[in-house]
Design an enzyme around this catalytic site. Structure first.
Site, PDB file in Angstrom:
ATOM      1  N   LYS A 265     106.008  17.482   2.827  1.00 18.10           N
ATOM      2  CA  LYS A 265     105.330  18.772   2.742  1.00 18.10           C
ATOM      3  C   LYS A 265     105.321  19.304   1.307  1.00 18.10           C
ATOM      4  O   LYS A 265     106.284  19.135   0.565  1.00 18.10           O
ATOM      5  CB  LYS A 265     106.035  19.790   3.644  1.00 18.10           C
ATOM      6  CG  LYS A 265     105.273  21.086   3.845  1.00 18.10           C
ATOM      7  CD  LYS A 265     104.073  20.928   4.736  1.00 18.10           C
ATOM      8  CE  LYS A 265     103.212  22.178   4.795  1.00 18.10           C
ATOM      9  NZ  LYS A 265     102.474  22.455   3.539  1.00 18.10           N
TER      10      LYS A 265
ATOM     11  N   SER B 132      98.407  22.856   6.079  1.00 18.34           N
ATOM     12  CA  SER B 132      99.326  23.927   5.682  1.00 18.34           C
ATOM     13  C   SER B 132      98.796  25.290   6.119  1.00 18.34           C
ATOM     14  O   SER B 132      98.913  26.278   5.393  1.00 18.34           O
ATOM     15  CB  SER B 132      99.561  23.910   4.163  1.00 18.34           C
ATOM     16  OG  SER B 132     100.721  24.638   3.832  1.00 18.34           O
TER      17      SER B 132
ATOM     18  N   SER C 161     105.462  27.106   1.329  1.00 21.60           N
ATOM     19  CA  SER C 161     105.046  26.439   2.566  1.00 21.60           C
ATOM     20  C   SER C 161     105.972  25.314   3.009  1.00 21.60           C
ATOM     21  O   SER C 161     105.757  24.718   4.068  1.00 21.60           O
ATOM     22  CB  SER C 161     103.625  25.891   2.418  1.00 21.60           C
ATOM     23  OG  SER C 161     102.681  26.928   2.544  1.00 21.60           O
TER      24      SER C 161
ATOM     25  N   LYS D  43     107.152  25.632   6.492  1.00 27.71           N
ATOM     26  CA  LYS D  43     106.415  25.118   7.650  1.00 27.71           C
ATOM     27  C   LYS D  43     107.030  23.842   8.212  1.00 27.71           C
ATOM     28  O   LYS D  43     106.693  23.446   9.326  1.00 27.71           O
ATOM     29  CB  LYS D  43     104.957  24.918   7.287  1.00 27.71           C
ATOM     30  CG  LYS D  43     104.229  26.239   7.049  1.00 27.71           C
ATOM     31  CD  LYS D  43     102.837  26.053   6.487  1.00 27.71           C
ATOM     32  CE  LYS D  43     102.222  27.439   6.223  1.00 27.71           C
ATOM     33  NZ  LYS D  43     101.347  27.461   5.060  1.00 27.71           N
TER      34      LYS D  43
END
Length: 414
Positions: free
Chosen positions: A259, A157, A94, A97
């Site tokens: 993140k 997320s 992720s 992202k």
């Protein structure tokens, strides 16, 4: 992609254990939850990678970290302070992202998107309530505003949020991946290839520690209006409140992003930004074995960086550092200096020397601010950075008769 469990864990527990596990909605099926919990237990119990030593300008080097790749970057200069396997393409999960959110932020900045624009949730984008992936839990065929979608991507997320905005901006995930790769190329991410906006596993979907730090730096630099979202600890949508998975947001007040990521193949990953005493550092940890490990390793790397490096100002912004000769001008010379403040991040106590290189054959007219050379900073005999030198004044071109005289004088070496 992030795995999720059912119950809401209070923030105080996250602080105690060093990792926040956000909530999944009550309508997630129990058998999915059991599967997710079993997977988590298995992943957390996986053996840690061997400690990986890195390279740095600091004597003794940085701590060895049990991850497949890691990196520490100075935000202001983009200088890599320490790293191990920085250019190995690895599955980013992720962390992908960050590029999805960056493209949304830049579209908002340019006016291509508005915060209040509505984004539709297709069958493809919709999450079906499974506890095995991270979701914003957008209802099927519903609409959400772009700003809510952005929060769903960054904080929760959400795979559904990422797919929905990709379809909104580019018609499909595949079309959006082309935008992602074009932007990666523009930013200089040379070991990255995106296949989707979520980070869901694909053999061709890769990025490196250096590239992810470059992307994080771009987000902080270019998305000032939206960067505070990366520090938000929770977001509630559709009646479901979820916490940010970045455990350092709860334990370190200097951390304000960015993140987390996790899949079985990618392991546990974290990109973090921290600012202390005017210096901002970006850390990247890829493929370690637990949420606790990625938080601990990020904390250790940032602590080492702030403890071993400091800011240095080799030249003051208003200082004249040289004088360039000018041909065919009303003045024979022009002062050279910095066009903007210049700071470096160097090992603590290390002396910095500078050398000036001015362009030969500068010819009038010269505009104030025009680049006429550079200054190079060295430490221990090695170049560490450079900055352009610019003209500190305008120099007009001389008249025809004066130019003729100057040309003749030049021929005779006067």
């Amino acid at each position: 992609m992030e795995t999720k469990s059912l119950s809401i864990l209070p923030a105080v527990l996250a602080i105690a254990v060093g990792a926040l596990i956000p909530t999944a909605p009550s309508f997630a099926a129990p058998h999915h939850t059991a599967k997710s919990a079993a997977h988590k237990k298995s992943a957390a119990a996986a053996p840690a990678p061997a400690p990986l030593a890195g390279e740095s300008a600091v004597a003794g080097g940085p701590p060895a970290l049990p991850a497949k790749a890691w990196l520490l970057m100075d935000f202001d200069s983009g200088q890599v302070l320490a790293s191990a396997n920085p250019d190995e393409p690895l599955p980013p999960a992720s962390l992908t992202k960050m590029m999805t959110s960056y493209l949304v932020e830049q579209a908002l900045r340019s006016g291509k998107l508005k915060q209040t624009d509505l984004v539709s949730v297709s069958q493809n984008a919709w999450c079906r309530g499974s506890g095995t992936e991270s979701c914003m839990y957008l209802p099927l065929n519903s609409q959400a505003t772009v700003i809510d979608i952005l929060r769903g991507i960054v904080i929760q997320s959400g795979n559904d949020a990422s797919k929905a905005i990709a379809e909104h901006m580019a018609g499909s995930e595949e079309g959006f991946a082309k935008l992602m790769n074009a932007e990666a190329q523009r930013l200089g991410m040379t070991h990255t290839h995106f296949v989707n906006p979520t980070g869901l596993p694909d053999p061709a979907h890769k990025s490196s520690a250096r590239d992810l730090a470059i992307l994080a730096r771009a987000i902080i630099r270019d998305s000032a209006d939206y960067y505070p979202i990366y520090a938000e600890r929770e977001f509630k949508y559709n009646g479901i409140k979820q916490g940010n998975r970045n455990a350092l947001l709860y334990t370190d007040p200097s951390v304000d992003g960015l993140k987390t990521g996790h899949t079985e193949e990618a392991g546990y990953c974290l990109v973090t930004s921290s600012k202390r005493n005017g210096m901002r550092l970006i850390s990247v940890i890829l493929n370690t074995n637990s949420p606790q490990a990625r938080a601990d390793q990020s904390r250790a790397l940032l602590g080492w960086g702030f403890g071993n490096f400091e800011k240095a100002t080799p030249i003051q912004p208003d200082a004249v550092v040289g004088t360039a000769k000018v041909s065919f001008g009303k003045a024979d010379t022009v002062a050279a200096g910095l066009g903007a403040p210049w700071t470096l991040t160097v090992p603590r106590g290390q002396q910095v020397q500078t050398s000036v290189e001015l362009k030969p054959g500068v010819e009038a007219p010269v505009a104030k601010g025009a680049v006429i050379g550079k200054v190079v900073a060295t430490s221990n005999g090695k170049p560490v950075a450079e900055a352009p030198l610019v003209a500190q004044a305008d120099v007009e071109r001389s008249g025809l008769m004066l130019r003729a005289w100057q040309h003749v004088a030049g021929l005779f070496g006067k």
